[in-house]
Design a protein around this motif. Structure first.
Motif, PDB file in Angstrom:
ATOM      1  N   THR A 600       0.834  -1.201   0.000  1.00 50.01           N
ATOM      2  CA  THR A 600       0.000   0.000   0.000  1.00 50.01           C
ATOM      3  C   THR A 600       0.871   1.254   0.000  1.00 50.01           C
ATOM      4  N   ALA A 601       0.521   2.207  -0.858  1.00 49.89           N
ATOM      5  CA  ALA A 601       1.258   3.473  -0.924  1.00 49.89           C
ATOM      6  C   ALA A 601       0.746   4.427   0.148  1.00 49.89           C
ATOM      7  N   LEU A 602       1.660   5.035   0.896  1.00 44.21           N
ATOM      8  CA  LEU A 602       1.322   5.995   1.945  1.00 44.21           C
ATOM      9  C   LEU A 602       1.871   7.371   1.586  1.00 44.21           C
ATOM     10  N   GLU A 603       1.229   8.414   2.133  1.00 45.53           N
ATOM     11  CA  GLU A 603       1.650   9.790   1.895  1.00 45.53           C
ATOM     12  C   GLU A 603       2.072  10.448   3.205  1.00 45.53           C
ATOM     13  N   PHE A 604       3.159  11.201   3.140  1.00 45.11           N
ATOM     14  CA  PHE A 604       3.578  11.997   4.289  1.00 45.11           C
ATOM     15  C   PHE A 604       2.919  13.366   4.221  1.00 45.11           C
ATOM     16  N   ARG A 605       2.287  13.774   5.338  1.00 43.57           N
ATOM     17  CA  ARG A 605       1.637  15.080   5.398  1.00 43.57           C
ATOM     18  C   ARG A 605       2.058  15.787   6.681  1.00 43.57           C
ATOM     19  N   PRO A 606       2.637  16.979   6.557  1.00 44.68           N
ATOM     20  CA  PRO A 606       2.994  17.739   7.761  1.00 44.68           C
ATOM     21  C   PRO A 606       1.747  18.038   8.585  1.00 44.68           C
ATOM     22  N   VAL A 607       1.818  17.779   9.875  1.00 45.92           N
ATOM     23  CA  VAL A 607       0.657  17.959  10.752  1.00 45.92           C
ATOM     24  C   VAL A 607       0.764  19.247  11.547  1.00 45.92           C
ATOM     25  N   THR A 608       1.965  19.573  12.014  1.00 47.22           N
ATOM     26  CA  THR A 608       2.140  20.739  12.881  1.00 47.22           C
ATOM     27  C   THR A 608       2.686  21.927  12.081  1.00 47.22           C
ATOM     28  N   ARG A 609       2.534  23.108  12.644  1.00 47.85           N
ATOM     29  CA  ARG A 609       3.069  24.308  11.993  1.00 47.85           C
ATOM     30  C   ARG A 609       4.585  24.247  11.821  1.00 47.85           C
ATOM     31  N   PRO A 610       5.351  23.794  12.844  1.00 51.18           N
ATOM     32  CA  PRO A 610       6.802  23.692  12.626  1.00 51.18           C
ATOM     33  C   PRO A 610       7.157  22.766  11.470  1.00 51.18           C
ATOM     34  N   GLU A 611       6.452  21.647  11.354  1.00 49.22           N
ATOM     35  CA  GLU A 611       6.725  20.732  10.244  1.00 49.22           C
ATOM     36  C   GLU A 611       6.457  21.413   8.904  1.00 49.22           C
ATOM     37  N   ARG A 612       5.339  22.106   8.817  1.00 51.40           N
ATOM     38  CA  ARG A 612       5.031  22.790   7.557  1.00 51.40           C
ATOM     39  C   ARG A 612       6.049  23.884   7.265  1.00 51.40           C
ATOM     40  N   ARG A 613       6.441  24.595   8.296  1.00 51.40           N
ATOM     41  CA  ARG A 613       7.383  25.698   8.126  1.00 51.40           C
ATOM     42  C   ARG A 613       8.764  25.184   7.696  1.00 51.40           C
ATOM     43  N   GLU A 614       9.197  24.094   8.312  1.00 55.41           N
ATOM     44  CA  GLU A 614      10.557  23.599   8.087  1.00 55.41           C
ATOM     45  C   GLU A 614      10.686  22.663   6.889  1.00 55.41           C
ATOM     46  N   MET A 615       9.583  22.007   6.507  1.00 52.28           N
ATOM     47  CA  MET A 615       9.700  20.928   5.537  1.00 52.28           C
ATOM     48  C   MET A 615       9.034  21.208   4.197  1.00 52.28           C
ATOM     49  N   ALA A 616       8.170  22.215   4.100  1.00 49.61           N
ATOM     50  CA  ALA A 616       7.363  22.414   2.891  1.00 49.61           C
ATOM     51  C   ALA A 616       8.226  22.525   1.632  1.00 49.61           C
ATOM     52  N   GLU A 617       9.218  23.411   1.647  1.00 48.58           N
ATOM     53  CA  GLU A 617      10.052  23.598   0.452  1.00 48.58           C
ATOM     54  C   GLU A 617      10.859  22.341   0.139  1.00 48.58           C
ATOM     55  N   TRP A 618      11.374  21.721   1.175  1.00 46.32           N
ATOM     56  CA  TRP A 618      12.193  20.520   0.991  1.00 46.32           C
ATOM     57  C   TRP A 618      11.360  19.400   0.371  1.00 46.32           C
ATOM     58  N   LEU A 619      10.137  19.225   0.835  1.00 44.55           N
ATOM     59  CA  LEU A 619       9.261  18.191   0.281  1.00 44.55           C
ATOM     60  C   LEU A 619       8.906  18.498  -1.165  1.00 44.55           C
ATOM     61  N   ALA A 620       8.683  19.793  -1.472  1.00 47.72           N
ATOM     62  CA  ALA A 620       8.288  20.170  -2.824  1.00 47.72           C
ATOM     63  C   ALA A 620       9.405  19.936  -3.841  1.00 47.72           C
ATOM     64  N   GLU A 621      10.656  19.933  -3.397  1.00 54.01           N
ATOM     65  CA  GLU A 621      11.788  19.748  -4.314  1.00 54.01           C
ATOM     66  C   GLU A 621      11.795  18.360  -4.948  1.00 54.01           C
TER      67      GLU A 621
END
Length: 705
Positions: A600-621
């Motif tokens: 089964t394929a799973l997706e990683f989704r940032p849950v907290t604001r720090p995760e979104r702040r720190e990881m959004a650009e890195w994940l988009a790359e």
């Protein structure tokens, strides 16, 4: 309009969005069905462009249709305006122009809206996640205007029962003011969109003017009054084709538009006086019959385009549709400008000039009030600080002073009545209404009290910003939306008797704020749940004057009772949710139950604001960083698609966060990894445990003889 026009739209979608719209989740279905899905997503992208002009690649990125889309297919967020705008699209393609939209679609679409309003962004799929940062910014800037767009490849009007259900549901979001609206885009709208403004159909129309006058030098123009029914009929027949030359089109949910509509429904006889009118460019104007200036006459117009007043036209149509008996009494001033003998480019100059004049706002008049001038002087003389009262003047750095707007917010929050906090939260412009303005500033505001209220509001917001990083769901929404309510509650806990005394040690009171904020947040959430309901929208609670009073009274009583603050639900705290996620190890629970099939394929989704702040650009790359494959193994259940290695959910998230931000800290990864359409690993483990407990209870129940 016919299937021929459908083919035009189909070709435009294929030409513009092939290889741009993500179809990777549809690779396993028949080609003809896959193409229908592509056309539906392309229609959603066209709808995004119709509402928020942008490039084809940007419109394609707005599409997130698929698993975990929660009844929504595309999104556009605009944070550039004074009030942010969010456009949410649901699209239905049909080769025969019969795209359906029924009661089920209404409920699904509004459930998706509810999740967004409750800041439950992690519930949406990966394609949605790239828009979360803009959404958070929109909510941080204030209460956004939200437009639901029904993008339907059809020619028939929306079913009246469906329209009524949609309007009834939307009305519940707009009990205070219009925050949510909807638009219906059909085949005609999309056909015009793909043609573009320059190729829009040439409109020929007949207009009847009362009390008309005219100009002949240097160019021909006619002006006079039109009735609301005539304007509404014009919009009904030609719709957005009327606005081909207008640089802004009709923004149906702007503050101006809502005020225009309300004036027409509440004071239709005053509408002519309050409205700036409508300016229409025409290729030619021909009088029908004898036209005597000052009388009533009809004119035949060719090449009609409303270049100023698009919002007025749109609002008139909506008000007349809503209540024709009242709105029909309204009248509006109209200017018709003929381009027959005008020099080249004159029409463009008219369009630009009539749309770029800076409007005067209510707060501009308050900057002329001697009360504000005196405050400005006292900020300098008494406090050695700056106080900015004119719009456009650079705001001082926080340590160097304040603006009239920030002071108004702070004084509204510190007022003895919470209603002013609600007014400030839903629309800052309401603070400049004469009665509200006098109530919050008073006739002779004390400079020490004004500055100290500003410092209090800043201290509350600073602490809330820190707390939000560790909060989830409704608690995070209270920390985001409830800053003025919480400031109001805290102000009542402080010793404010000497707030106007320059010798009072206000820093001693401010030092209490961080601890008070935590308690006030808990009490406010408890009060909203108890007084309004645990499923109520936090954003509505803090903007509604009646609801905020109930919540404030309850929270203030709780704070004053001496009792410990209510404990936040563990699901509202990152630490609590992580602890629950570790209960009997969520991954082990799922493996034992074989709840998730291998592969089964799973997706990683940032849950907290720090995760979104720190990881959004890195994940988009690299999209593969957000993907993993599941296996039912005693350890290392996830194969990360970025490197092909196997990890436990928590270890993988820890590795990812370190790569993205350099921070190495323990996390509970079962909160972040989602099985699309089913939930996070933590959610699934909770369900497995609940089912086991239910079976155990039934097994242990005594037999009834």
């Amino acid at each position: 309009m016919s299937v021929v026009h459908v083919r035009y739209v189909r070709k435009a979608i294929e030409d513009r969005f092939t290889n741009l719209i993500d179809m990777s989740d549809k690779t396993g279905i028949p080609l003809d069905k896959r193409h229908q899905e592509f056309l539906s997503r392309g229609l959603a992208a066209l709808a995004v462009q119709a509402e928020h002009p942008c490039s084809d690649p940007d419109a394609s990125l707005g599409v997130f249709d698929g698993r975990d889309d929660w009844g929504l297919d595309a999104i556009a967020v605009d944070t550039r305006a004074s009030q942010p705008r969010i456009c949410l699209v649901q699209a239905k393609w049909s080769d025969r122009a019969k795209g359906g939209f029924g009661h089920d679609e209404v409920h699904k679409m509004l459930h998706g809206l509810d999740l967004i309003l409750d800041l439950e962004f992690a519930r949406f799929n990966l394609r949605f996640q790239r828009h979360v940062s803009a959404l958070e910014q929109a909510f941080d800037l204030g209460t956004p205007k939200i437009t639901l767009v029904l993008a339907l490849m059809r020619t028939d009007p929306l079913n009246q029962d469906v329209r009524q259900l949609l309007e009834e549901k939307i009305a519940k979001y707009n009990q205070v003011e219009e925050m949510v609206d909807y638009k219906f885009l059909d085949l005609q709208d999309f056909h015009r969109t793909i043609l573009g403004d320059a190729a829009a159909p040439r409109i020929e129309a007949r207009m009847r003017l009362e009390g008309f006058g005219h100009e002949t030098v240097p160019y021909k123009a006619i002006y006079g009054t039109m009735t609301v029914p005539n304007i509404a009929d014009l919009f009904t027949e030609y719709r957005r084709g009327l606005f081909a030359r207008n640089i802004r089109d009709s923004l149906d949910l702007t503050d101006v538009n809502v005020k225009i509509r309300n004036t027409l429904l509440e004071q239709p006889e005053h509408f002519w006086y309050f409205s700036n009118g409508i300016t229409v460019l025409c290729d030619s104007i021909k009088s029908l019959g004898k036209a005597v200036p000052g009388g009533v006459a009809e004119f035949q117009l060719a090449g009609v385009s409303v270049v100023n007043g698009a919002q007025t036209v749109s609002a008139i149509h909506k008000a007349y549709t809503h209540d024709p008996d009242t709105a029909q009494r309204g009248r509006v001033l109209v200017r018709l400008i003929s381009l027959e003998d005008c020099p080249e480019g004159f029409g463009d100059k008219v369009t630009t000039s009539t749309n770029t004049q800076n409007p005067i706002e209510d707060r501009d008049f308050k900057s002329l009030d001697p009360v504000q001038a005196r405050l400005r002087d006292e900020f300098v003389l008494v406090l050695s600080l700056r106080y900015v009262i004119k719009r456009g003047e650079p705001r001082p750095e926080p340590e160097h002073g304040s603006s009239i707007t920030e002071a108004a917010e702070a004084l509204a929050a510190a007022h003895t009545e919470a209603v002013y906090a609600a007014l400030a939260k839903r629309d800052l412009s309401e603070l400049w209404q004469d009665d509200v303005y006098v109530e919050i500033f008073g006739s002779a505001p004390n400079v020490h009290r004004v500055w100290r209220c500003v410092l209090l509001l800043r201290a509350v917001r600073a602490r809330l910003a820190e707390l939000r990083d560790g909060l989830l769901s409704r608690a995070m929404a209270v920390a985001g939306y409830g800053d003025l309510l919480i400031t109001h509650v805290i102000y009542r806990q402080l010793n404010t008797q000497g707030i106007t005394d320059p010798d009072t040690d206000w820093n001693a009171q401010l030092s209490r704020v961080p601890a008070l904020v935590e308690d006030a947040l808990a009490w406010c959430l408890h009060a909203i749940d108890a007084e309004i309901g645990p499923s109520s929208h936090i954003v509505a609670a803090v903007r509604n004057t009646e609801r905020i009073q109930r919540a404030a009274r309850s929270a203030i009583r709780g704070m004053a009772s001496g009792r410990s603050a209510p404990e936040l639900n563990s699901d509202y705290q990152v630490s609590g949710a992580e602890a629950k996620g570790r209960q009997v190890d969520a991954a082990k629970t799922l493996v034992t139950a074989r709840r998730i099939p291998d592969g089964t394929a799973l997706e990683f989704r940032p849950v907290t604001r720090p995760e979104r702040r720190e990881m959004a650009e890195w994940l988009a790359e690299d999209p593969s960083r957000s993907l993993a494959i599941w296996r039912n193994s005693a350890k290392d259940q996830l194969q990360w698609q970025a490197d092909g290695q196997w990890y436990s959910p928590s270890r993988l998230v820890r590795v990812m966060r370190k790569m993205a931000s350099g921070k190495d800290q323990s996390v509970q990864g079962t909160l972040n990894w989602y099985v699309p359409d089913e939930g996070s690993l933590k959610d699934l483990a909770d369900n497995v445990r609940a089912e086991k407990d239910l079976v155990a209870d039934e097994t242990e129940a005594p037999e009834i003889v």
